[in-house]
Design a protein around this motif. Sequence first.
Motif, mmCIF file in Angstrom:
data_model
loop_
_atom_site.group_PDB
_atom_site.id
_atom_site.type_symbol
_atom_site.label_atom_id
_atom_site.label_comp_id
_atom_site.label_asym_id
_atom_site.label_seq_id
_atom_site.Cartn_x
_atom_site.Cartn_y
_atom_site.Cartn_z
ATOM 1 N N UNK A 100 0.844 -1.193 0.000
ATOM 2 C CA UNK A 100 0.000 0.000 0.000
ATOM 3 C C UNK A 100 0.887 1.253 0.000
ATOM 4 N N UNK A 101 0.728 2.118 0.967
ATOM 5 C CA UNK A 101 1.509 3.374 0.945
ATOM 6 C C UNK A 101 2.726 3.324 1.870
ATOM 7 N N UNK A 102 3.144 2.110 2.231
ATOM 8 C CA UNK A 102 4.267 1.964 3.161
ATOM 9 C C UNK A 102 5.442 1.256 2.490
ATOM 10 N N UNK A 103 6.653 1.732 2.794
ATOM 11 C CA UNK A 103 7.880 1.136 2.260
ATOM 12 C C UNK A 103 8.891 0.960 3.381
ATOM 13 N N UNK A 104 9.749 -0.071 3.236
ATOM 14 C CA UNK A 104 10.822 -0.269 4.195
ATOM 15 C C UNK A 104 12.029 -0.861 3.475
ATOM 16 N N UNK A 111 18.180 -10.750 8.966
ATOM 17 C CA UNK A 111 16.838 -10.254 9.306
ATOM 18 C C UNK A 111 16.951 -8.879 9.941
ATOM 19 N N UNK A 112 16.080 -7.985 9.500
ATOM 20 C CA UNK A 112 16.057 -6.653 10.081
ATOM 21 C C UNK A 112 16.137 -5.573 9.031
ATOM 22 N N UNK A 113 16.031 -4.341 9.480
ATOM 23 C CA UNK A 113 16.041 -3.201 8.562
ATOM 24 C C UNK A 113 17.469 -2.817 8.191
ATOM 25 N N UNK A 114 17.552 -2.008 7.133
ATOM 26 C CA UNK A 114 18.866 -1.554 6.673
ATOM 27 C C UNK A 114 19.554 -0.709 7.734
ATOM 28 N N UNK A 121 9.129 2.289 9.670
ATOM 29 C CA UNK A 121 8.529 1.922 8.385
ATOM 30 C C UNK A 121 8.181 0.436 8.351
ATOM 31 N N UNK A 122 9.055 -0.375 8.957
ATOM 32 C CA UNK A 122 8.800 -1.812 9.012
ATOM 33 C C UNK A 122 7.535 -2.111 9.820
ATOM 34 N N UNK A 124 4.982 -0.161 10.207
ATOM 35 C CA UNK A 124 3.811 0.269 9.431
ATOM 36 C C UNK A 124 3.434 -0.766 8.376
ATOM 37 N N UNK A 125 4.442 -1.284 7.657
ATOM 38 C CA UNK A 125 4.173 -2.312 6.642
ATOM 39 C C UNK A 125 3.522 -3.527 7.280
ATOM 40 N N UNK A 126 4.067 -3.966 8.390
ATOM 41 C CA UNK A 126 3.530 -5.159 9.062
ATOM 42 C C UNK A 126 2.096 -4.948 9.537
ATOM 43 N N UNK A 127 1.823 -3.795 10.116
ATOM 44 C CA UNK A 127 0.480 -3.532 10.633
ATOM 45 C C UNK A 127 -0.553 -3.508 9.512
ATOM 46 N N UNK A 128 -0.235 -2.849 8.414
ATOM 47 C CA UNK A 128 -1.153 -2.795 7.280
ATOM 48 C C UNK A 128 -1.405 -4.187 6.713
ATOM 49 N N UNK A 129 -0.335 -4.948 6.579
ATOM 50 C CA UNK A 129 -0.424 -6.291 5.986
ATOM 51 C C UNK A 129 -1.223 -7.232 6.880
ATOM 52 N N UNK A 130 -0.931 -7.169 8.164
ATOM 53 C CA UNK A 130 -1.619 -8.050 9.102
ATOM 54 C C UNK A 130 -3.116 -7.756 9.134
#
Length: 412
Positions: A100-104, A111-114, A121-122, A124-130
Amino acid sequence: MEYKEFYVEGLFGLYNHSINFSLVKSSEKRASIIMLYGKNGIGKTTVLRMIEGLMQLDFSIFRQLNFRRAYLKFSNNETVSVTANYDILNVLEYLEVEYRNAKVKLNPKEVGTLNPSEEQNQVKVRELYKKDLENFSFEFIDTERLMKKNLKEDMIVKERSGKLITRRDLKVSSLAEKVRRFITESQVYGGRFFSTDEPELFEKILSNIENPTEISIIDLKKRIIDITETEKIFQIERLGIAREKWDKKKLNSILDKEKNESKPSEHKLTVINSYLEVLESRYKEKTNLADRLLIFEKILNDFLLDKNIEVSIEKGVEIKNINNDLIIESQLSTGEYHLLYLTVLALCTQVQGTVIAIDEPEMSMHISWQNKLINALLQISSKANPQFIFATHSPDIAANYTNSLITESYVR
């Protein structure tokens, strides 16, 4: 919600693969079959693992692959995508995931963010997806692992149903327990497992009150008989499906008295008619469950000629040999266990939002079983709309289905 499209660009630096999933309307009450076949090494199994990774937001497989971009689009047109970003030496710098409108941006090696600034951001992506996929169920069957007899008792399966984000291995106690839970849950949440054309009960009763028609005592008595016969035909009691508590004798007694009256009470007949509609509606739900269980039972007994399979709410699935000795799941042959596992998955499928991906289902199965397998799974998952994805080399399994895997050469 269902899968609509999968695409990967530059897989192994050689291929672009796309899959257009055939969408089936819930009113059609049937499964869709997605067949992936082709020569060795083009990435059929890898495609299934990539879909699994996208479903779980676990990008370990993507960190190991040479690819450019992949995405999975759903029937609501929302898309989850992952893009590989390389430096001038073609070394992976980071993965970028978008939903959607979230990027990470994710770490290229672990495992983990850059970097820490990407952590929000991570989230937000997880919450929207879940939120969007909380009622979606995906299961990937690694047939090679399934075949290993030493894993039967504690086989690790990757199953997600409303828990798509946190990667963790779940232990399924047994297939018998899975069936037992299905029988229990489907009696409480019938609409989750069975589609129906029946109108809402309240609307139906309200319509009968607002648009009254003549109610026949003969018709009411026949409906009482039909309900009684339904319990016997569908073996409601043996299967452990809860029976309705109703007094058939009392209803018939009231109707017999009204039949002898010069003018039967319209009020009484209307009440009995509405009561029978409630019973009929409840038994319709019960027969949906019973019918699927009986089909499951019959198909397994047709496959396993030297064994007897019986289903009940107390034991889930009970298996006996020709000497009537009880057999536990770990005593089945590899092929028998494989068959039981796949048919149990089909049995427990939901109306929508169920995807079962199977890698090389033909492994360990005789050709006569291969010829019957897909039709068996379709029959067992009656009145539901799962999406089955098969990656296969078997012409006997793939013969009646179009190859859904479209492959093109990748050009930089």
